[in-house]
Design a protein around this motif. Structure first.
Motif, PDB file in Angstrom:
ATOM      1  N   LYS A  30      23.693  -9.460-102.390  1.00 13.52           N
ATOM      2  CA  LYS A  30      24.481  -8.250-102.426  1.00 13.52           C
ATOM      3  C   LYS A  30      23.710  -7.056-103.165  1.00 13.52           C
ATOM      4  O   LYS A  30      23.545  -7.192-104.391  1.00 13.52           O
ATOM      5  CB  LYS A  30      25.910  -8.612-102.733  1.00 13.52           C
ATOM      6  N   ARG A  31      23.852  -5.978-102.634  1.00  7.02           N
ATOM      7  CA  ARG A  31      23.503  -4.643-103.368  1.00  7.02           C
ATOM      8  C   ARG A  31      22.183  -4.941-104.394  1.00  7.02           C
ATOM      9  O   ARG A  31      22.079  -4.533-105.511  1.00  7.02           O
ATOM     10  CB  ARG A  31      24.495  -4.199-104.345  1.00  7.02           C
TER      11      ARG A  31
ATOM     12  N   ALA B  72      40.984  -7.557 -98.738  1.00  6.14           N
ATOM     13  CA  ALA B  72      40.428  -8.079-100.005  1.00  6.14           C
ATOM     14  C   ALA B  72      39.160  -7.374-100.252  1.00  6.14           C
ATOM     15  O   ALA B  72      38.302  -7.651 -99.368  1.00  6.14           O
ATOM     16  CB  ALA B  72      40.283  -9.668-100.108  1.00  6.14           C
ATOM     17  N   ILE B  73      38.973  -6.462-101.078  1.00  2.00           N
ATOM     18  CA  ILE B  73      37.696  -5.619-101.149  1.00  2.00           C
ATOM     19  C   ILE B  73      36.622  -6.712-101.347  1.00  2.00           C
ATOM     20  O   ILE B  73      35.540  -6.067-101.144  1.00  2.00           O
ATOM     21  CB  ILE B  73      37.922  -4.365-102.130  1.00  2.00           C
ATOM     22  N   ALA B  74      36.562  -7.548-102.192  1.00  2.46           N
ATOM     23  CA  ALA B  74      35.692  -8.321-102.487  1.00  2.46           C
ATOM     24  C   ALA B  74      34.975  -9.228-101.214  1.00  2.46           C
ATOM     25  O   ALA B  74      33.908  -9.499-100.747  1.00  2.46           O
ATOM     26  CB  ALA B  74      35.786  -9.604-103.548  1.00  2.46           C
TER      27      ALA B  74
ATOM     28  N   PHE C  25      33.036 -15.057-100.992  1.00  2.00           N
ATOM     29  CA  PHE C  25      32.384 -15.820 -99.798  1.00  2.00           C
ATOM     30  C   PHE C  25      32.981 -17.194-100.335  1.00  2.00           C
ATOM     31  O   PHE C  25      33.360 -17.463-101.381  1.00  2.00           O
ATOM     32  CB  PHE C  25      31.100 -15.632 -99.605  1.00  2.00           C
TER      33      PHE C  25
ATOM     34  N   ASP D 191      33.389  -6.410 -98.499  1.00  3.31           N
ATOM     35  CA  ASP D 191      32.126  -6.285 -98.764  1.00  3.31           C
ATOM     36  C   ASP D 191      31.386  -7.411 -99.399  1.00  3.31           C
ATOM     37  O   ASP D 191      30.661  -7.268-100.319  1.00  3.31           O
ATOM     38  CB  ASP D 191      32.002  -5.154 -99.918  1.00  3.31           C
TER      39      ASP D 191
ATOM     40  N   ALA E 102      33.310 -14.240-106.499  1.00  3.20           N
ATOM     41  CA  ALA E 102      32.582 -14.341-105.377  1.00  3.20           C
ATOM     42  C   ALA E 102      33.580 -13.777-104.003  1.00  3.20           C
ATOM     43  O   ALA E 102      34.616 -14.019-104.450  1.00  3.20           O
ATOM     44  CB  ALA E 102      32.314 -15.668-104.877  1.00  3.20           C
TER      45      ALA E 102
END
Lengths: 173, 432
Positions: free
Chosen positions: A128-129, A90-92, A171, A95, A169
């Motif tokens: 994030k970012r 899961a790319i979410a 998380f 990262d 999200a």
């Protein structure tokens, strides 16, 4: 013994004196720490096999079966969710934002020798970012007390903005 | 003009020149001036989806939403007509309604209590003597958008002279009819709405719903979590029957599960998925006959296609995906869950399954949406680099055919649908 407490407990009140409530709060804080550390495998062990973990959309509903939720996990969905968060597809999740959460303003709703229901306020800051997102909500935990280890039987996270747009999200709340 | 993009010309080219047959410029995602033009030339010129009719069940039912950047109220009046009204008092501009949905007799401004009927007409002004000889009440109704619907899908437009909705939809109507068959013999209703934001341009989402190519990569996590039958159903990558059609007017349809494109076509050989065994039992005990059970259960996953309508709604398998541009680099998405509308003892068990399936993939904590949103965020971030390098939409160009119905057709993993949308974008951005 069952007590339904109608007034919020404050410092120095029976809240800190009642070992059942203290145990329940201890478990909620342990859960918060595991989630911030993304130790999801350990986290799911905190739940009973019949537990539900819910993030509803509808601010008022108790009928999670017949309404749309953001999260409505039984044990099977929780296991799959933990796999999703940890297996690396899961790319979410790979990262995901870093989170720090505070859970406080505990209100014991019902206190029995075998089960404690707590309301609390939770504020999660997710970074994030270059962006900090704020996830504020009221949480209800129903915690089953047992010699073999206290477990969460129900967790409902009611976000203050659950009916509005939130970020997607990687998380858990 | 078909000048190649260069570092020297990329910031000077007119918006329409930034779309070529096989590529578009990254500036389409990043230039705030282009975004402002899109709001006026596209979102205020064409039909924009605003509601499903089930959201407005009776007189006084309303929904507040947006057409482009402009806030509107969609409301059913006492004659049964659906009105789309700009959510702005004619007096001093205050918003009239800040609730998402509800039931009202009219709208009263909280500031000076000017009140309006369900048709937008100005009904009452407190202390009206100050307006004697100044203003006619009849001229001061709410701004009303042209509103038309097809197959339960309600659209509105600021452009009074635009073509009728049915002409705008054209061949899409056939696919709307097919989409609504997932009611399994009942009409379709809205069950609930997920809302989330991503940090990217709206067209990145528009592209995504017609992007079969990303599915097994971005959604590997979801594929790994579903039962074998469902995973198999979505394994269209190498299925030659899985195709995308350009339906004209910027619209397209991507058939991921061609066997479910028309749910009325059923030779009875496809077994119902074992995951629905308990639903089958429940429906039978509610008195539904075998054919009725099969019809409802076969439709639980929805239809077999994503119908992508330009510019703001997709009818995606089993739900509606609605986009709202916020700014050049922020977009709000709604995932609207749908299900059959009928007797509770029959549709409630079906809709509980549908809600759980929707939650599994969609929404801010679904097993699909967060990964999509991560992909879209990454496009927005990456597209800031090397602006002269195009974003490619050329996949499948060499295997695209005219198609028997006159619809340009290629494999479902090809970028035919994106090319259709960008062709329409180019045309609308060129219009004066």
């Amino acid at each position: 013994m069952t007590e339904t407490l109608r007034t919020p407990a404050v410092a120095g009140s029976p809240l800190s004196a009642d070992p059942r409530v203290t145990r329940a709060i201890g478990l909620v804080w342990h859960e918060a720490d595991l989630l911030d550390r993304k130790e999801y495998e350990t986290w799911q062990e905190l739940y009973t096999e019949d537990a539900s973990y819910v993030v509803p959309v509808d601010a008022e509903t108790e009928d999670f079966d017949n309404t749309l939720n953001m999260v409505y996990d039984d044990a099977r969905m929780r296991r799959m969710r933990v796999t999703r968060m940890t297996e690396g597809y899961a790319i979410a999740a790979v990262d995901a934002a870093r989170t720090v959460r505070t859970v406080s303003r505990f209100v014991p709703v019902e206190v029995r020798d075998d089960e404690v229901t707590l309301r609390s306020a939770q504020v999660v800051v997710a970074y994030k970012r270059g962006r900090h997102d704020l996830w504020a909500g009221e949480v209800t935990h129903r915690i089953r007390l047992s010699r073999g280890g206290d477990r969460i039987a129900l967790k409902v996270v009611r976000l203050v903005d659950s009916e509005d747009a939130v970020p997607a999200a990687g998380f858990l709340l | 003009m078909t000048a190649p993009f260069t570092a020297e010309n990329i910031h000077r080219l007119a918006p329409a020149d930034l779309v070529l047959a096989d590529r578009v410029a990254g500036r389409l995602y990043t230039d705030p001036e282009i975004f402002d033009l899109e709001m006026t030339k596209i979102f205020e010129r064409t039909w924009v989806w605003v509601a499903h009719e089930s959201e407005l069940p009776k007189a006084g039912s309303f929904k507040s939403t947006y057409v482009g950047r402009q806030p509107v109220i969609v409301v059913k009046d006492r004659k049964g007509a659906v009105n789309t009204l700009v959510n702005r008092c004619r007096h001093r501009g205050a918003s009239l309604c800040e609730r998402k949905t509800g039931q009202v007799n009219g709208f009263t401004c909280p500031y000076h209590a000017w009140s309006y009927g369900l048709d937008g007409a100005l009904r009452g002004i407190p202390y009206p003597d100050g307006y004697e000889g100044v203003m006619e009440k009849g001229d001061m109704g709410l701004k009303k958008l042209r509103t038309e619907s097809y197959g339960g899908m309600v659209f509105a437009t600021f452009h009074d002279d635009v073509e009728p909705l049915e002409d705008f939809l054209g061949d899409v109507r056939l696919w709307i009819d097919r989409f609504m068959k997932q009611g399994g013999g009942y009409p379709v209703k809205v069950l609930g709405t997920h809302r989330f934001r991503f940090r990217g341009n709206w067209k990145i989402q528009l592209e995504n719903t017609t992007d079969g190519y990303h599915f097994p990569i971005v959604h590997r996590s979801w594929m790994a979590s579903v039962d074998a039958e469902t995973a198999d159903m979505m394994s269209f990558m190498t299925d030659p029957a899985a195709v995308t059609h350009d339906l004209g007017h910027g619209h397209s349809v991507a058939q991921m599960v061609p066997g479910h494109s028309d749910l009325d076509v059923d030779d009875g050989t496809e077994p119902l998925q074992p995951r629905f065994d308990s639903l089958v039992t429940e429906l039978k005990s509610a008195g539904v006959d075998d054919a009725g059970v099969r019809k409802l259960v076969r439709a639980v996953h929805g239809t077999g296609f994503n119908l992508n309508l330009f510019p703001n709604v997709s009818m995606s398998i089993s739900f509606l995906r609605v986009l709202r541009p916020i700014s050049v680099d922020e977009t709000l998405i709604e995932h609207v869950a749908l299900g059959p509308d009928g007797p509770a003892e029959i549709v409630d068990p079906v809709n509980r399954e549908r809600l759980r399936i929707h939650e599994h993939f969609q929404g801010p904590f679904g097993f699909g949406t967060p990964d999509d949103a991560e992909g879209w965020d990454r496009v927005q971030r990456g597209a800031q680099g090397a602006p002269e390098m195009p974003v490619m939409v050329n996949r499948g160009l060499a295997r695209e055919t005219a198609g028997p119905q006159g619809w340009a057709t290629s494999h479902v993993t090809d970028e035919t649908g994106m090319r259709a949308a960008y062709d329409k974008w180019k045309q609308m951005m060129s219009d004066d």
